[in-house]
Design a protein around this motif. Structure first.
Motif, PDB file in Angstrom:
ATOM      1  N   PRO A  89      -4.486  31.344 -28.385  1.00 24.84           N
ATOM      2  CA  PRO A  89      -5.773  31.793 -28.938  1.00 24.84           C
ATOM      3  C   PRO A  89      -6.825  32.110 -27.877  1.00 24.84           C
ATOM      4  CG  PRO A  89      -5.337  29.461 -29.481  1.00 24.84           C
ATOM      5  CD  PRO A  89      -4.084  30.017 -28.871  1.00 24.84           C
ATOM      6  N   ARG A  90      -6.671  31.584 -26.665  1.00 29.08           N
ATOM      7  CA  ARG A  90      -7.658  31.857 -25.621  1.00 29.08           C
ATOM      8  C   ARG A  90      -7.591  33.296 -25.130  1.00 29.08           C
ATOM      9  NH1 ARG A  90      -5.817  27.073 -21.787  1.00 29.08           N
ATOM     10  NH2 ARG A  90      -3.857  28.018 -22.443  1.00 29.08           N
ATOM     11  N   THR A  91      -6.399  33.879 -25.239  1.00 28.66           N
ATOM     12  CA  THR A  91      -6.192  35.183 -24.620  1.00 28.66           C
ATOM     13  C   THR A  91      -7.021  36.297 -25.264  1.00 28.66           C
ATOM     14  OG1 THR A  91      -4.014  34.433 -23.921  1.00 28.66           O
ATOM     15  CG2 THR A  91      -4.416  36.800 -23.834  1.00 28.66           C
ATOM     16  N   PRO A  92      -6.896  36.532 -26.584  1.00 30.76           N
ATOM     17  CA  PRO A  92      -7.721  37.605 -27.170  1.00 30.76           C
ATOM     18  C   PRO A  92      -9.215  37.317 -27.029  1.00 30.76           C
ATOM     19  CG  PRO A  92      -6.619  36.287 -28.881  1.00 30.76           C
ATOM     20  CD  PRO A  92      -6.027  35.885 -27.570  1.00 30.76           C
ATOM     21  N   ARG A  93      -9.577  36.028 -27.062  1.00 31.09           N
ATOM     22  CA  ARG A  93     -10.993  35.691 -26.956  1.00 31.09           C
ATOM     23  C   ARG A  93     -11.545  36.069 -25.582  1.00 31.09           C
ATOM     24  NH1 ARG A  93     -15.895  35.559 -28.495  1.00 31.09           N
ATOM     25  NH2 ARG A  93     -17.041  33.623 -28.221  1.00 31.09           N
ATOM     26  N   LEU A  94     -10.788  35.811 -24.535  1.00 27.19           N
ATOM     27  CA  LEU A  94     -11.294  36.139 -23.205  1.00 27.19           C
ATOM     28  C   LEU A  94     -11.324  37.651 -22.986  1.00 27.19           C
ATOM     29  CD1 LEU A  94     -12.484  34.743 -20.739  1.00 27.19           C
ATOM     30  CD2 LEU A  94     -10.225  34.720 -19.704  1.00 27.19           C
ATOM     31  N   PHE A  95     -10.320  38.340 -23.503  1.00 22.81           N
ATOM     32  CA  PHE A  95     -10.371  39.808 -23.446  1.00 22.81           C
ATOM     33  C   PHE A  95     -11.658  40.303 -24.126  1.00 22.81           C
ATOM     34  CE2 PHE A  95      -5.559  39.958 -22.996  1.00 22.81           C
ATOM     35  CZ  PHE A  95      -5.550  40.635 -21.794  1.00 22.81           C
ATOM     36  N   ALA A  96     -11.969  39.734 -25.289  1.00 24.02           N
ATOM     37  CA  ALA A  96     -13.137  40.191 -26.042  1.00 24.02           C
ATOM     38  C   ALA A  96     -14.437  39.912 -25.297  1.00 24.02           C
ATOM     39  CB  ALA A  96     -13.159  39.529 -27.420  1.00 24.02           C
ATOM     40  N   ILE A  97     -14.541  38.721 -24.725  1.00 21.92           N
ATOM     41  CA  ILE A  97     -15.769  38.376 -23.994  1.00 21.92           C
ATOM     42  C   ILE A  97     -15.949  39.307 -22.796  1.00 21.92           C
ATOM     43  CG2 ILE A  97     -16.892  36.578 -22.610  1.00 21.92           C
ATOM     44  CD1 ILE A  97     -15.439  34.514 -24.463  1.00 21.92           C
ATOM     45  N   ALA A  98     -14.866  39.540 -22.080  1.00 24.77           N
ATOM     46  CA  ALA A  98     -14.946  40.434 -20.916  1.00 24.77           C
ATOM     47  C   ALA A  98     -15.370  41.837 -21.350  1.00 24.77           C
ATOM     48  CB  ALA A  98     -13.608  40.471 -20.184  1.00 24.77           C
ATOM     49  N   GLU A  99     -14.819  42.285 -22.464  1.00 28.21           N
ATOM     50  CA  GLU A  99     -15.182  43.613 -23.000  1.00 28.21           C
ATOM     51  C   GLU A  99     -16.671  43.672 -23.350  1.00 28.21           C
ATOM     52  OE1 GLU A  99     -12.274  45.818 -24.949  1.00 28.21           O
ATOM     53  OE2 GLU A  99     -13.681  47.243 -24.062  1.00 28.21           O
ATOM     54  N   GLU A 100     -17.145  42.621 -24.039  1.00 31.36           N
ATOM     55  CA  GLU A 100     -18.563  42.560 -24.414  1.00 31.36           C
ATOM     56  C   GLU A 100     -19.475  42.650 -23.206  1.00 31.36           C
ATOM     57  OE1 GLU A 100     -17.494  39.422 -27.977  1.00 31.36           O
ATOM     58  OE2 GLU A 100     -19.101  38.887 -26.585  1.00 31.36           O
ATOM     59  N   GLU A 101     -19.032  42.087 -22.111  1.00 33.70           N
ATOM     60  CA  GLU A 101     -19.890  42.034 -20.927  1.00 33.70           C
ATOM     61  C   GLU A 101     -19.626  43.183 -19.955  1.00 33.70           C
ATOM     62  OE1 GLU A 101     -22.304  40.110 -20.977  1.00 33.70           O
ATOM     63  OE2 GLU A 101     -21.693  38.701 -22.543  1.00 33.70           O
ATOM     64  N   GLY A 102     -18.797  44.129 -20.353  1.00 36.12           N
ATOM     65  CA  GLY A 102     -18.495  45.248 -19.457  1.00 36.12           C
ATOM     66  C   GLY A 102     -17.722  44.824 -18.225  1.00 36.12           C
ATOM     67  N   LEU A 103     -16.928  43.762 -18.361  1.00 37.41           N
ATOM     68  CA  LEU A 103     -16.196  43.234 -17.206  1.00 37.41           C
ATOM     69  C   LEU A 103     -14.686  43.252 -17.434  1.00 37.41           C
ATOM     70  CD1 LEU A 103     -18.729  40.412 -16.467  1.00 37.41           C
ATOM     71  CD2 LEU A 103     -18.087  42.229 -14.860  1.00 37.41           C
ATOM     72  N   TYR A 104     -14.266  44.174 -18.268  1.00 40.51           N
ATOM     73  CA  TYR A 104     -12.837  44.339 -18.541  1.00 40.51           C
ATOM     74  C   TYR A 104     -12.323  45.338 -17.505  1.00 40.51           C
ATOM     75  CZ  TYR A 104      -8.789  44.708 -21.753  1.00 40.51           C
ATOM     76  OH  TYR A 104      -7.548  44.661 -22.342  1.00 40.51           O
ATOM     77  N   GLY A 105     -11.920  44.793 -16.361  1.00 44.05           N
ATOM     78  CA  GLY A 105     -11.569  45.641 -15.227  1.00 44.05           C
ATOM     79  C   GLY A 105     -10.075  45.875 -15.115  1.00 44.05           C
ATOM     80  N   PRO A 106      -9.628  46.331 -13.966  1.00 40.40           N
ATOM     81  CA  PRO A 106      -8.213  46.694 -13.795  1.00 40.40           C
ATOM     82  C   PRO A 106      -7.239  45.517 -13.926  1.00 40.40           C
ATOM     83  CG  PRO A 106      -9.456  46.932 -11.731  1.00 40.40           C
ATOM     84  CD  PRO A 106     -10.454  46.686 -12.809  1.00 40.40           C
ATOM     85  N   HIS A 107      -7.645  44.328 -13.507  1.00 38.62           N
ATOM     86  CA  HIS A 107      -6.719  43.199 -13.618  1.00 38.62           C
ATOM     87  C   HIS A 107      -6.450  42.868 -15.082  1.00 38.62           C
ATOM     88  CE1 HIS A 107      -8.397  42.838  -9.546  1.00 38.62           C
ATOM     89  NE2 HIS A 107      -7.237  42.306  -9.216  1.00 38.62           N
ATOM     90  N   LEU A 108      -7.499  42.788 -15.877  1.00 42.64           N
ATOM     91  CA  LEU A 108      -7.302  42.532 -17.307  1.00 42.64           C
ATOM     92  C   LEU A 108      -6.564  43.693 -17.960  1.00 42.64           C
ATOM     93  CD1 LEU A 108     -10.723  40.845 -18.200  1.00 42.64           C
ATOM     94  CD2 LEU A 108      -8.459  39.776 -18.373  1.00 42.64           C
TER      95      LEU A 108
END
Lengths: 269, 269, 269, 269
Positions: free
Chosen positions: B160-179
């Motif tokens: 359950p942590r995985t989609p949540r962290l993807f979402a938070i990173a997306e919200e903050e504009g920090l969904y970069g190449p590693h993710l």
């Protein structure tokens, strides 16, 4: 013997992870700050924002003080064992004992102990706190014991962290009896000791943590948490601008071989 | 040999204490959160609020997972040495090595390594990321190596942590190449491996930390920082509802004495 | 899951204590030396007197090398936490990793690995060992890898421990294939490397431990056992003639505050 | 500040390595046993053979007691961090604090303290030792303090190590005042306490080490040295017959999630 080990901390099942009874993903990640979480983990209650602010101010005050023994130890350990970041951090923390990081715990415990021996209600105004502080400092002096939190080898005119933490606690309505007595000790101790010593930052942190209602047995633990962040900073700096090998050589090259000095039990202090 | 040890971390003089070039009392205490400060110490740059939020979400994800070996070790060490909180915490952290807390570091490093070997610009759309991921998973399989961050012994249907962290990173504009690459690995690996494995929480944390631009050598260090808060929680619970002695007895009472089995070099796997 | 945990090590009942299947009081205490016991514990077989002598010579060679990082770390940790002798020793040991105490393990493993890849019987005379050594050093050079155990930053003309350990092993009939190949490397490497390097003491210790048939995974452990005795010596000396505070001050007083240097991923080596 | 750091321990120059003023290669390796060397390092005087025998008997008595918390911790730490033998050993040692390995130190210090407060010469016959012991046990009881070294949770009828160590010390002419008082405590305490308790092995070891003239501040250190050998034995066994994962699972699978229990300061014992 129990068949089960109860815990309110982390637990997981096929689809869920909980922490402190919350859904970790939904209710903690993204909405609970790290200082707030550390407080919550230690007390099993969620701190109010003001409590978090005081707590994080304490952690900031204790995080890093430059080339302390703990920092030097972490850097030297990494020099010998670069394969083990956990070893370098653990080694640094091991220096956080009674002498260096202990003042925070000692001060919180000492003040708590004084307060718990007060008959009747606690003071409610400054003169009454001063009277209790005077009695406290006198008792310590008669017992030839130091007052924890008093004095600093560098900040002889005053530790800048001390008034700042008092002010933050006041702003947040968290200036409780521990800080009150500590402040009073700062006002009255010259009458007993004959000279004015600063209230140090480690001490005021202990008083503030005690006013936050944190477990006294773990006050040192919070200092260690703060220091973990500091030691990661030390390692990060060491990776980019290494000094550990020079520190090692500065000691090793100044060693002087002397003859053995056989130990005689009771032969010295 | 150098005569001086430069540092941008803590420094103090008679009247001042600075940390990272700031006045500790005026500019850090009361205004910088603990997660923010830890990031700042590690990188010597102040993170933006969105960076702090992602970073603290990672720390929350890694802080405590219940009765892990590190938690058991901290409780047992405290049982033997209640005089040393620092020893109990340090012992717990020492279990944060390649196997248990290492996935975060391994995953961040692995993805970073793949990205740094890409010729030309990085992918900009999902099909291109999927193509890179496919190539990556195939290469690992051919080399008979695992893909770090893939699979979980409990959360077989998804962590359950995985989609949540993807979402938070997306919200903050920090969904970069590693993710991005990590997500693509999650989409394409069944084509190569023949079965669907979850992207685990430790792995996504490594990818998120790498996207934050944190030093790869210290990714394990951040997992250890998170775990320090968790271990303080474990100690706090142990103090009030102790289980360490029962754990010890459950092992000791089930010991079975067997004859020595002389070691023969090369005699086993 | 198993219901029982088997062990051949210590066990006790109302009237008896056994260790390695022996009566601890009757058959171990007073008749088994400490080095002998350490060997026995690690292998679950009692060493012959010659094996014990070689083993203890190795331990002596590794016990203390003066103001090494491990020794400095133990002294500094004790300075900060004099309440915890265990913390000071543990912190020192944590520096015994890949760089400082690792040569012993690396060398033992390296030679073992070469020997285990030899087709057919091992060499039986010096020219044959030299041929194998030449091939070994050439392969390392081609792979741009160091030969473990070769070179010393102080003993450039030869490490006095090396010939002594060869001689002791010879006297005891324990000069086996690991020492033979190591000696041959010492003879032939100048032909490949173009200069003569000493076989260092840490390396010869690794070869000797491997010839004793000790588990390769634990060679570093024996170096750490030796070092534990050395660190107790360091602590004993520190208690009587303290230098840790001066070491700390010599670093702290030479700190130089520099501006933060923001980390840029991939921005350096 | 001193310009030099004096030491009588290890030192090296281009051609020589000395340890305790001896040539390491010529005078230590091959001729000094490991227990003997550890004693020498701690006291800077070479022990006589009888002293070494008593010292090594103590080390044997304390080396390993099966699945103690320290052993479990070392195995669990290795499970999480198999890359770091030093971390697994250090973690185990950290449990050697006041409760588990502390009895040796506590007992040695306690008896030493009693002896140093005796007016006039020490007793010379058994009745006089008994009188001193009686006074000692009474004083402890009145102060509601335990007598260190008295009682054992398993060996209720007597710890087999105790008579054996008394006998070895007697054989070597090293049955001094600490052992004499400890033995007397064993004889007289039932008169005061109303029941007969065994003199435990950890306690007699403390008394014996004190009679050897070893520094009291380091008695715990010798217990830790002994335990280092034991923990290497535990690791060696774990490598071949692993149980750590089962121990971990036996705890983790029996966890029971309970609601948070908010901490209230002063709310409990």
């Amino acid at each position: 013997m129990a068949d089960e080990y109860p815990t309110a901390l982390g637990a997981s099942s096929l689809h869920d992870i909980t922490l402190l009874g919350q859904s970790l993903a939904d209710d903690v990640m993204g909405s609970v700050g790290f200082g707030e979480l550390a407080f919550w983990l230690a007390t099993q209650r969620r701190p109010a924002p003001g409590e978090t602010r005081v707590f994080e101010a304490v952690l900031a005050a204790l995080a890093d003080h430059g080339f302390t023994p703990t920092a030097i130890v972490t850097r030297l350990t990494y020099l010998g064992a670069p394969d083990s970041v956990q070893g370098a951090l653990a080694a640094g923390l091991l220096g956080g004992g009674s002498r260096f990081l202990g003042v925070t715990e000692d001060c919180g415990r000492f003040i708590h102990d004084v307060l718990s021996h007060v008959d009747g209600p606690l003071p409610t105004d400054e003169p009454a706190w001063d009277a209790l502080a005077l009695e406290t400092v006198r008792a310590q002096r008669e017992a030839r014991r130091f007052v924890p939190g008093l004095g600093h080898h560098v900040h002889k005119d005053g530790d800048p962290r001390t008034p700042r933490l008092f002010a933050i606690a006041e702003e947040e309505g968290l200036y409780g009896p521990h800080l009150s007595l500590f402040a009073a000790i700062g006002r009255v101790h010259p009458q007993v000791l004959g000279r004015s010593l600063p209230l140090n930052g480690a001490g005021v942190c202990g008083a503030a943590l005690a006013d936050l209602g944190l477990p006294l047995e773990l006050l040192r633990g919070f200092a260690l948490l703060a220091r973990t962040a500091g030691l990661i900073g030390q390692l990060a700096e060491e990776l980019r601008h290494p000094v550990a090998n020079e520190i090692f050589l500065s000691v090793d090259l100044n060693n002087r071989s002397v003859p053995p000095d056989p130990y005689v039990p009771g032969g010295e202090g």
